[in-house]
Design an enzyme around this catalytic site. Sequence first.
Site, PDB file in Angstrom:
ATOM      1  CE  LYS A 152     -13.010   6.890 -18.287  1.00  0.00           C
ATOM      2  NZ  LYS A 152     -13.372   8.136 -17.660  1.00  0.00           N
ATOM      3  CE1 TYR A 211     -17.132  10.109 -15.884  1.00  0.00           C
ATOM      4  CE2 TYR A 211     -16.560  10.230 -13.568  1.00  0.00           C
ATOM      5  CZ  TYR A 211     -16.985   9.500 -14.651  1.00  0.00           C
ATOM      6  OH  TYR A 211     -17.248   8.173 -14.511  1.00  0.00           O
ATOM      7  NE  ARG A 215      -2.850   0.493   3.410  1.00  0.00           N
ATOM      8  CZ  ARG A 215      -2.108   0.659   4.514  1.00  0.00           C
ATOM      9  NH1 ARG A 215      -1.300   1.702   4.644  1.00  0.00           N
ATOM     10  NH2 ARG A 215      -2.177  -0.212   5.498  1.00  0.00           N
ATOM     11  CG  ASP A 220     -10.252  15.155 -15.123  1.00  0.00           C
ATOM     12  OD1 ASP A 220      -9.555  14.532 -15.959  1.00  0.00           O
ATOM     13  OD2 ASP A 220     -11.278  14.676 -14.611  1.00  0.00           O
TER      14      ASP A 220
HETATM   15  C1  LIG Z   1     -13.907   8.594 -16.376  1.00  0.00           C
HETATM   16  C2  LIG Z   1     -13.541   9.942 -15.884  1.00  0.00           C
HETATM   17  C3  LIG Z   1     -13.275  10.181 -14.528  1.00  0.00           C
HETATM   18  C4  LIG Z   1     -13.416   9.100 -13.478  1.00  0.00           C
HETATM   19  O1  LIG Z   1     -12.443   8.115 -13.622  1.00  0.00           O
HETATM   20  P1  LIG Z   1     -12.653   6.568 -13.221  1.00  0.00           P
HETATM   21  O2  LIG Z   1     -11.381   5.948 -13.667  1.00  0.00           O
HETATM   22  O3  LIG Z   1     -13.864   6.099 -13.948  1.00  0.00           O
HETATM   23  O4  LIG Z   1     -12.849   6.549 -11.736  1.00  0.00           O
HETATM   24  C5  LIG Z   1     -12.862  11.445 -14.151  1.00  0.00           C
HETATM   25  N1  LIG Z   1     -12.757  12.444 -15.056  1.00  0.00           N
HETATM   26  C6  LIG Z   1     -13.022  12.254 -16.358  1.00  0.00           C
HETATM   27  C7  LIG Z   1     -12.876  13.402 -17.305  1.00  0.00           C
HETATM   28  C8  LIG Z   1     -13.425  11.011 -16.813  1.00  0.00           C
HETATM   29  O5  LIG Z   1     -13.706  10.841 -18.113  1.00  0.00           O
END
Ligand SMILES: *Cc1c(COP(=O)(O)O)cnc(C)c1O
Length: 385
Positions: free
Chosen positions: A198, A101, A49, A173
């Site tokens: 992604k 998001y 961890r 982000d």
């Molecule tokens: C999918 C997504 C998230 C969340 O991420 P997870 O891996 O699904 O927890 C946050 N920000 C954006 C822009 C996303 O597309």
Amino acid sequence: MAYKKFDTALIHGGISTDERTGAVNVPIYQTSTFKQDGLGKMRGYEYSRTGNPTREALEALIAELEGGYAGFAFASGLAAETAVLSLLHSGDRVLISSNVYGGTFRLLNQVFDHFNINYTISDTEDVESFEKDITDDVKAVLIESPANPLMTVTDIRAVAETAHRHGLLVIVDNTFMTPYLQKPIELGADIVIHSATKYLGGHSDVVAGLAVVKTKSLAEKIAFIQNSTGGVLPPFDSFLLIRGIKTLAVRLDRHVANAEAAARRLSEHPAVKSVHYPGLPSDKGYEVNKSQAKNGGAMISFELKDNYDINVFYESLQLITLAESLGGVESLVCHPSTMTHAAIPEEIRKKVGITDGLIRLSIGIEDIDDILEDLEQAIKASEVE
Ligand SMILES: *Cc1c(COP(=O)(O)O)cnc(C)c1O
């Protein structure tokens, strides 16, 4: 060997080989704990961890790619966001871009609100209006650019500069762009977060999150939170992400070329009411996006005219898959108002322009002719007499 270029760093950055054996890939250290040679005599690791060599290789890699001081890998994008937002204290407020998001909104609206950590939706596209939202309790701003799902563009340099004048922490982000297309820390961000699920993973086979911080002091804080809250990325998933990142540049070049072609085709299509894509010169975010990113990325949203039935459109697609998520090699389509952004109350969705007719596309790396043909036949099938 020394290297300078980003595409080389994707493959050789961070810790990219195994010192002990010469393996050209970092092994999957599938272990929870590590032998100590005596009391207090650790060999750099004590418990997975706290730190694991496979995860550490990924963390060093993403820090290098984003140009930050340190990187941290989490079990999902939302786990990364949770760790970063845990820098805030009771009574603090964070400003968020007007279409973030849906899960980010839900995290603040339904979890962090328990701890009296508040948020305000701010129009970060308009720096003056953003500055007016900075009240005494505001300690941070969380920007998505392009923001999901309307692909609205925020001038990251301008917002960061204004935010820093007021002593705010600037969090970006960067999921939609990745460091290949946009480097938020160079533009003024203090922290970059990713849903690595992604584009960074890129193959729709791993859920993961990353955070990169600019300074040593932020690194110490996030390391403490990561170890204390424990939402870490497992060794195998860290390996998958390292593997995905190696091909980021070649994948994205194709993603973007396909997306530019699809956006152009949709914008000229008589059945289409609107197209949101910052890579189109006619898009309102085009100039600002061009000033801070390599291109418009590969996410598009659009609306069909009123005489098209979107239920039929979704059901008629044969190649493009109806599913949550984005950024994988395969083209996906989603319906933001009932899927990715369903956690946002209807009146807020309406206010920011997430209509029930909005269709979001994640353009994959298939042959563009097949993608265009699938869109064309589904549009045709959905026309109402
Ligand atoms: C999918 C997504 C998230 C969340 O991420 P997870 O891996 O699904 O927890 C946050 N920000 C954006 C822009 C996303 O597309």
